[in-house]
Design an enzyme around this catalytic site. Sequence first.
Site, PDB file in Angstrom:
ATOM      1  CD  GLU A   1      -8.654   0.881   7.623  1.00  0.00           C
ATOM      2  OE1 GLU A   1      -8.930   0.165   8.490  1.00  0.00           O
ATOM      3  OE2 GLU A   1      -8.265   2.285   7.604  1.00  0.00           O
TER       4      GLU A   1
ATOM      5  CG  ASN B   1      -8.542  -1.288  12.036  1.00  0.00           C
ATOM      6  OD1 ASN B   1      -7.807  -1.888  11.509  1.00  0.00           O
ATOM      7  ND2 ASN B   1      -9.575  -0.484  11.443  1.00  0.00           N
TER       8      ASN B   1
ATOM      9  CG  HIS C   1      -5.694  -1.804   8.950  1.00  0.00           C
ATOM     10  ND1 HIS C   1      -6.011  -0.727  10.103  1.00  0.00           N
ATOM     11  CD2 HIS C   1      -4.619  -2.129   8.634  1.00  0.00           C
ATOM     12  CE1 HIS C   1      -5.131  -0.426  10.065  1.00  0.00           C
ATOM     13  NE2 HIS C   1      -3.569  -0.986   9.290  1.00  0.00           N
TER      14      HIS C   1
ATOM     15  CG  ASP D   1      -0.131  -0.158   2.261  1.00  0.00           C
ATOM     16  OD1 ASP D   1       0.383  -0.582   1.950  1.00  0.00           O
ATOM     17  OD2 ASP D   1      -0.866  -0.603   3.515  1.00  0.00           O
TER      18      ASP D   1
HETATM   19  C1  GLP Z   1      -0.458   0.507   8.324  1.00  0.00           C
HETATM   20  C2  GLP Z   1       0.135  -0.588   8.368  1.00  0.00           C
HETATM   21  C3  GLP Z   1      -0.404  -1.886   7.514  1.00  0.00           C
HETATM   22  C4  GLP Z   1       0.469  -2.553   9.102  1.00  0.00           C
HETATM   23  C5  GLP Z   1      -0.893  -1.181  10.089  1.00  0.00           C
HETATM   24  C6  GLP Z   1       0.067  -1.966  11.302  1.00  0.00           C
HETATM   25  O1  GLP Z   1      -2.224   0.782   8.678  1.00  0.00           O
HETATM   26  N1  GLP Z   1      -0.920  -0.542   6.237  1.00  0.00           N
HETATM   27  O2  GLP Z   1      -0.123  -3.045   6.162  1.00  0.00           O
HETATM   28  O3  GLP Z   1       0.227  -3.466   8.947  1.00  0.00           O
HETATM   29  O4  GLP Z   1       0.333  -0.364   9.412  1.00  0.00           O
HETATM   30  O5  GLP Z   1       1.339  -0.937  11.293  1.00  0.00           O
HETATM   31  P1  GLP Z   1       2.276  -1.347  12.633  1.00  0.00           P
HETATM   32  O6  GLP Z   1       3.252  -2.891  12.547  1.00  0.00           O
HETATM   33  O7  GLP Z   1       3.516  -0.179  13.076  1.00  0.00           O
HETATM   34  O8  GLP Z   1       1.502  -1.811  14.389  1.00  0.00           O
END
Ligand code: GLP
Length: 236
Positions: free
Chosen positions: A143, A136, A138, A67
Amino acid sequence: MRIIETRNYEEMSTLAAEMIGAQVMLKPRCVLGLATGSSPIGTYAKLVEAYRAGRLDFSQVRTVNLDEYCGLAGDNPQSYRYFMNHHLFSQVNIPQENTYLPNGTASDMEEESRRYEDLVEELGGADLQLLGIGHNGHIGFNEPTDCFPAEVHPVALTESTIQANSRLFDRIEDVPTQAITMGIGTIMKARRILLIAGADKKGIVEKALTGKVTPLVPASVLQLHRDVTVITCKEG
Ligand code: GLP
């Protein structure tokens, strides 16, 4: 599904990097699906270490990221392109032109979504897709919603994601409200999936892996994939 609980972030990162490294050794021209966020930073550091020690060669590897934020150019330190260059691409011998992310500054996001979906397909799909998970549930930026999006698409970020990601920005107003992400279908086409999750994600990981499969918990779809490894950690 294999679930491995490690003691801490360091151990989780080592294991994840070993699995990705094994994929690169077995198929030097593999396609790695990559992720951003705090969870994979340690994994990338371990991959860089293995490269510097002469154990890994990225010269033929292709990468596709999950993404990107809309509106941020690659030279913006908050963009996922910048993150990837910083933590991995500039530190190993992967040719920059073999690293792909959605273009967050494309003028037409629908068109960019189609282009990126086609690109992943033309590359033959990911041999191994690395994933983190949001609080959440995702994955990528898919989402919670009422359906599992099949393909790459633009998405409006939820309040809780904006809140969570604001820790990396000076002000919450600076967090983009839109992103472009692989769809659940794009992710599920990967031949292998590796999900890594820190101790703070314990609750949501349990819900996603043992609860019902529902687009309200996007990661729950992983229960339907035939080759998923989940690495969690007790602390950190
Ligand atoms: C972001 C990314 C996700 C990632 C998530 C969790 O929103 N788009 O791909 O998995 O955050 O991030 P973290 O590993 O910093 O908790």
